[in-house]
Every structure is written in structure tokens, then in C-alpha cells.
Motif scaffolding. Structure first.
Motif, PDB file in Angstrom:
ATOM      1  N   ALA A  34       0.831  -1.198   0.000  1.00 55.00           N
ATOM      2  CA  ALA A  34       0.000   0.000   0.000  1.00 55.00           C
ATOM      3  C   ALA A  34       0.868   1.251   0.000  1.00 55.00           C
ATOM      4  O   ALA A  34       0.504   2.280  -0.589  1.00 55.00           O
ATOM      5  N   GLY A  35       2.042   1.167   0.621  1.00 55.32           N
ATOM      6  CA  GLY A  35       2.939   2.307   0.671  1.00 55.32           C
ATOM      7  C   GLY A  35       3.881   2.398  -0.506  1.00 55.32           C
ATOM      8  O   GLY A  35       4.634   3.382  -0.627  1.00 55.32           O
ATOM      9  N   GLY A  36       3.875   1.410  -1.387  1.00 54.92           N
ATOM     10  CA  GLY A  36       4.732   1.452  -2.563  1.00 54.92           C
ATOM     11  C   GLY A  36       4.164   2.360  -3.637  1.00 54.92           C
ATOM     12  O   GLY A  36       3.079   2.933  -3.492  1.00 54.92           O
ATOM     13  N   THR A  37       4.895   2.502  -4.728  1.00 54.48           N
ATOM     14  CA  THR A  37       4.463   3.372  -5.823  1.00 54.48           C
ATOM     15  C   THR A  37       4.583   2.660  -7.164  1.00 54.48           C
ATOM     16  O   THR A  37       5.405   1.759  -7.334  1.00 54.48           O
ATOM     17  N   CYS A  76      -2.322 -18.565   3.211  1.00 55.49           N
ATOM     18  CA  CYS A  76      -2.961 -17.248   3.026  1.00 55.49           C
ATOM     19  C   CYS A  76      -3.907 -17.309   1.834  1.00 55.49           C
ATOM     20  O   CYS A  76      -3.594 -16.790   0.747  1.00 55.49           O
ATOM     21  N   PRO A  77      -5.053 -17.965   1.982  1.00 56.10           N
ATOM     22  CA  PRO A  77      -5.951 -18.169   0.840  1.00 56.10           C
ATOM     23  C   PRO A  77      -6.809 -16.964   0.487  1.00 56.10           C
ATOM     24  O   PRO A  77      -7.561 -17.017  -0.489  1.00 56.10           O
ATOM     25  N   ASP A  78      -6.701 -15.878   1.256  1.00 60.41           N
ATOM     26  CA  ASP A  78      -7.529 -14.692   1.012  1.00 60.41           C
ATOM     27  C   ASP A  78      -6.627 -13.488   0.767  1.00 60.41           C
ATOM     28  O   ASP A  78      -6.011 -12.961   1.702  1.00 60.41           O
ATOM     29  N   LEU A  79      -6.553 -13.046  -0.480  1.00 52.20           N
ATOM     30  CA  LEU A  79      -5.736 -11.880  -0.832  1.00 52.20           C
ATOM     31  C   LEU A  79      -6.600 -10.652  -1.094  1.00 52.20           C
ATOM     32  O   LEU A  79      -6.164  -9.707  -1.749  1.00 52.20           O
ATOM     33  N   SER A  80      -7.830 -10.649  -0.573  1.00 53.01           N
ATOM     34  CA  SER A  80      -8.726  -9.528  -0.829  1.00 53.01           C
ATOM     35  C   SER A  80      -8.207  -8.232  -0.194  1.00 53.01           C
ATOM     36  O   SER A  80      -8.451  -7.137  -0.709  1.00 53.01           O
ATOM     37  N   ASP A  83      -5.785  -6.950  -2.601  1.00 55.11           N
ATOM     38  CA  ASP A  83      -6.566  -6.461  -3.742  1.00 55.11           C
ATOM     39  C   ASP A  83      -7.132  -5.070  -3.452  1.00 55.11           C
ATOM     40  O   ASP A  83      -7.117  -4.189  -4.319  1.00 55.11           O
ATOM     41  N   HIS A  84      -7.592  -4.859  -2.240  1.00 58.80           N
ATOM     42  CA  HIS A  84      -8.212  -3.576  -1.882  1.00 58.80           C
ATOM     43  C   HIS A  84      -7.202  -2.433  -1.939  1.00 58.80           C
ATOM     44  O   HIS A  84      -7.490  -1.373  -2.506  1.00 58.80           O
ATOM     45  N   VAL A  85      -6.021  -2.626  -1.377  1.00 54.21           N
ATOM     46  CA  VAL A  85      -5.059  -1.517  -1.350  1.00 54.21           C
ATOM     47  C   VAL A  85      -4.425  -1.276  -2.715  1.00 54.21           C
ATOM     48  O   VAL A  85      -3.838  -0.214  -2.955  1.00 54.21           O
ATOM     49  N   GLY A 107      -9.276 -13.854  -4.448  1.00 55.33           N
ATOM     50  CA  GLY A 107      -9.823 -12.535  -4.164  1.00 55.33           C
ATOM     51  C   GLY A 107      -8.991 -11.397  -4.716  1.00 55.33           C
ATOM     52  O   GLY A 107      -9.178 -10.242  -4.311  1.00 55.33           O
ATOM     53  N   PHE A 108      -8.092 -11.691  -5.633  1.00 53.05           N
ATOM     54  CA  PHE A 108      -7.242 -10.657  -6.231  1.00 53.05           C
ATOM     55  C   PHE A 108      -7.657 -10.477  -7.691  1.00 53.05           C
ATOM     56  O   PHE A 108      -7.464 -11.372  -8.509  1.00 53.05           O
ATOM     57  N   ARG A 109      -8.247  -9.311  -8.003  1.00 49.88           N
ATOM     58  CA  ARG A 109      -8.812  -9.072  -9.342  1.00 49.88           C
ATOM     59  C   ARG A 109      -8.372  -7.700  -9.853  1.00 49.88           C
ATOM     60  O   ARG A 109      -8.903  -6.675  -9.430  1.00 49.88           O
ATOM     61  N   PRO A 110      -7.392  -7.656 -10.756  1.00 49.84           N
ATOM     62  CA  PRO A 110      -6.900  -6.370 -11.261  1.00 49.84           C
ATOM     63  C   PRO A 110      -7.988  -5.552 -11.947  1.00 49.84           C
ATOM     64  O   PRO A 110      -8.871  -6.093 -12.620  1.00 49.84           O
TER      65      PRO A 110
END
Length: 407
Positions: A34-37, A76-80, A83-85, A107-110
């Protein structure tokens, strides 16, 4: 002329990151990314050929300011949360359509995408595998020796983790170089439209009669034989799903087809078909024979019927006999597409989908104007950039046939 030296890419620049295996560690990754660019490089490793499903067994990410991360989807089966950040970030994938389904399961959808393989195709690169693209574009050599490994293995060997981290190590640099080349060649808008189309595409519904895709099924000429294929395929699928094994590791397609041709009546006759003597197949000999016998005992009304043509045109090699005018239209529009693909240095299938070309030729609009052709192509799923390039020359080509009375 001396070719530039290619530099091997042997180690991730910050070393091999630790594998993220629990929600607490994943939360730290979410905060870091989230803090990356800038764009986010993403890759996924599956166990195709080993396991039944196409699920991901490792997900790799890299972003400026966040570094690289290796996430174990078993723990870690939930990457939502990730995905949100990253919902506003551009996600960089190579051959996106291969990885998007298993990422979606997590849960990761670009929302925004850059596909480096598709970019390479649009730019006319002859070979678009990741290793080749990195070597040709960036002058770096990736080791690709573990691409077909069983990624469900635990613990994952260090060499595999190094390979996985390197797959995203320079993916953003590759994206930047291809983005610049797309821009300089006037193809950037085309690529962005293609990427948006991938993101917007609905998921594929389950296939109807998936057993009909058995390799070599064309050799089976009888309805009773097709019934054997269907019964054996369904049994194999059940065993594979229950055991979490790739179907081909339970029983190869070649064995199913040969059994459909021979229709053995005893287990001894069944084992004369070599693949049935394999360790996995031998465990179920009575079941395989039972499937063959079920097919043999079906009433005629219960046998599978030949596949109809559906709503599409017949195979193109039959057009000259069935509809000579359609065959001439197909030759004309194919010539147009091939010339345009050559002029723009890209594969024909990327300039315009072959199915759209066939359907247009088989059932063209009554009005062969550019506007009518464009509307027909749009209805066939062509993107606007494809329509802009092809509608006018296609209309002119078909109009010439009409003037000659050949349509």
C-alpha cells in the motif's frame, strides 16, 4: 556486427524474500505494498500436470518501495486485503489470461492491467515467452528451469523460490520498455484497449460435454465408442478430483481412446492396453472395465450423438462445396487481414480474431458498406482499434467481389 552480451540474472537484488505463510505476515505485506508506488508486478505458480485444480500454490509480487513478496496461498488463501489496497494500481502480468483465474480465486482481481506477453505480440516479437522477452528487451537472462515443477510441494526448495522471485524481479522494467515501444510505434492505445478487454471479460462458463475434448477422440468413429470415452472420462475425472491429481496422471487420454476402439471385455484384455498397466491405473482396473461395460450396455437412445455445427460456420475446408460465394469472401477478407498484420508486424490472430473473420465471411451484412462491416465486427467482439484498421479495406474487398457478381 557483435551482438550485445547477455547478463545472467542469478539472484534477486534484495535476496530471496521469506515465504508469507500466515495472515499476520500477510498484513505486513499489504501495508508495504500500500505504501509502494507505481505498477505492481505479479506472477503465480500452479501445479499443472500434477494436481487436479488450476489453483495457485505461490503468488509473487514486486513494487517500487515495497520490494518483492512470496505468498503461500495455502496458508494465506484470502488476498482480498491486498486487492483492496492495490485497486487503483496497474497490475503487470505476463500471459495474464493464464494467471487471472487462479488469482481471482484468492480474491485478487486487477482493475488495470499491463500484459507483457500480449504487448510483445502486438509489437511483432517472434518469441514472447518471459525468458526470451527479458533477454531480447533488457539483455538479461532468466533461468526458466522450474516452470513445470510441482509447486504444491512443501516445503518449496530454495532454488524454486529464487526462480519465483526472479520472475517478478525485472517485470516492471520489461513493462516500462514495452510501454515506451508501444508508444513510439503508435500501438499504445491498441494495447490499452486489449488490456481493458481482458479485465472486462467474463469468466468462462463450464464446458458442455468436456469429455469431447479428449485428445485423439477423432479416431473414435462409432457412437458406442464415444459412449466408452464418456464413461471412462467421467470415472477418471471423479478419481482425479478425489485424489487431487491431474487427470492425465490417473490415466492418459491415449488409454481412453484405445479402450473405446478395442472395447475390452476382461481385465486381461484391458491390461493389454499399455497405459492401463501403470501404477495409478492398475488400482482401478475393475472400475475401468465397469465403465466400458456400462457404455456397452446403453440403449441406442442413450448413446452420445455427434456434435452439431452449432451457431458457427462449418469448417473452412468445406466452404468451396457448400457455399462457393462464402469461400470467395473468406479468401478476400483473409487476404486483407494478412496484409494488414504484415504491415503492422503482428500475428494475424491479434489483428483480428480468426473466428470473427470466418463468421463475417459466412454471414456478411446485406449492406457491404464500411459502416455495416464495422457494426458486424463489433457484434463479433472486435475491439475498436481492430475495426478501425480492418472495416474499410474489408468493405472495399467485398464490394469488388459484389461488382464482379462473385458474392
Amino acid at each position: 556486427m557483435t551482438e550485445p552480451e547477455v547478463q545472467p540474472l542469478l539472484e534477486p537484488r534484495e535476496g530471496i524474500p521469506p515465504v508469507i505463510e500466515d495472515p499476520a505476515a500477510l498484513e505486513a505485506v499489504v501495508r508495504a505494498f500500500a505504501g509502494g508506488t507505481g505498477p505492481v508486478a505479479v506472477d503465480a505458480e500452479r501445479a499443472s500436470g500434477y494436481r487436479y485444480s488450476g489453483r495457485a500454490y505461490l503468488v509473487q509480487l514486486r513494487r517500487t518501495g515495497a520490494g518483492s513478496a512470496l505468498i503461500d496461498p495455502i496458508g494465506c488463501p484470502d488476498l482480498s486485503g491486498l486487492d483492496h489496497v492495490l485497486e487503483d494500481a496497474e497490475i503487470v502480468l505476463h500471459a495474464a489470461t493464464q494467471d487471472l483465474p487462479c488469482l481471482s480465486e484468492l480474491g485478487f482481481r486487477p482493475r488495470r492491467l499491463f500484459d507483457t506477453e500480449l504487448a510483445g505480440r502486438l509489437l511483432g516479437y517472434e518469441r514472447v515467452g518471459l525468458g526470451t522477452m527479458v533477454e531480447v528487451v533488457l539483455g538479461l537472462r532468466l533461468e526458466k528451469g522450474h516452470s513445470a515443477a510441482d509447486w504444491s510441494t512443501r516445503p518449496l526448495p530454495e532454488a524454486w523460490l529464487r526462480y519465483a522471485a526472479l520472475d517478478v524481479e525485472v517485470l516492471i522494467e520489461l513493462r516500462d520498455a514495452l510501454h515506451a515501444e508501444l508508444d513510439s510505434t503508435g500501438k499504445l492505445d491498441w494495447a490499452l484497449e486489449e488490456f481493458a478487454s481482458i479485465v472486462a471479460a467474463p469468466g468462462h462458463p463450464p464446458r458442455s460435454d468436456p469429455w469431447r475434448r479428449t485428445s485423439g477422440i477423432h479416431r473414435v468413429r462409432t457412437l458406442r465408442g464415444l459412449a466408452v470415452v464418456r464413461e471412462l472420462w467421467a470415472l477418471r475425472d471423479e478419481i482425479a478430483r478425489t485424489s487431487d491429481l491431474a487427470p492425465g496422471r490417473v490415466l492418459p487420454d491415449s488409454a481412453i481412446v484405445q479402450a473405446a476402439l478395442d472395447q475390452p471385455r476382461t481385465t486381461k484384455a484391458l491390461t493389454e492396453i499399455a497405459p492401463f498397466t501403470g501404477r495409478s491405473a492398475r488400482r482401478h482396473l475393475r472400475d475401468w472395465l465397469g465403465a466400458v461395460n456400462r457404455a456397452r450396455g446403453l440403449a441406442e437412445s442413450e448413446l452420445p450423438q455427434p456434435v452439431g455445427q452449432g451457431d458457427g460456420p462449418p469448417p473452412a475446408n468445406r466452404w468451396a462445396d457448400r457455399d462457393p460465394a462464402a469461400a470467395r469472401r473468406l479468401a478476400a477478407v483473409r487476404t486483407v487481414v494478412a496484409a494488414l498484420a504484415d504491415a503492422h508486424r503482428m500475428p494475424i490472430e491479434n489483428l483480428l480474431q480468426p473466428d470473427a473473420v470466418r463468421r463475417l465471411a459466412w454471414e456478411p451484412p446485406a449492406d457491404l458498406s464500411e459502416e455495416a462491416i464495422a457494426e458486424r465486427l463489433r457484434g463479433l467482439g472486435a475491439r475498436q482499434w481492430q475495426i478501425t484498421l480492418t472495416a474499410h479495406p474489408m468493405a472495399k474487398s467485398l464490394e469488388r467481389l459484389e461488382i464482379k457478381g462473385e458474392v
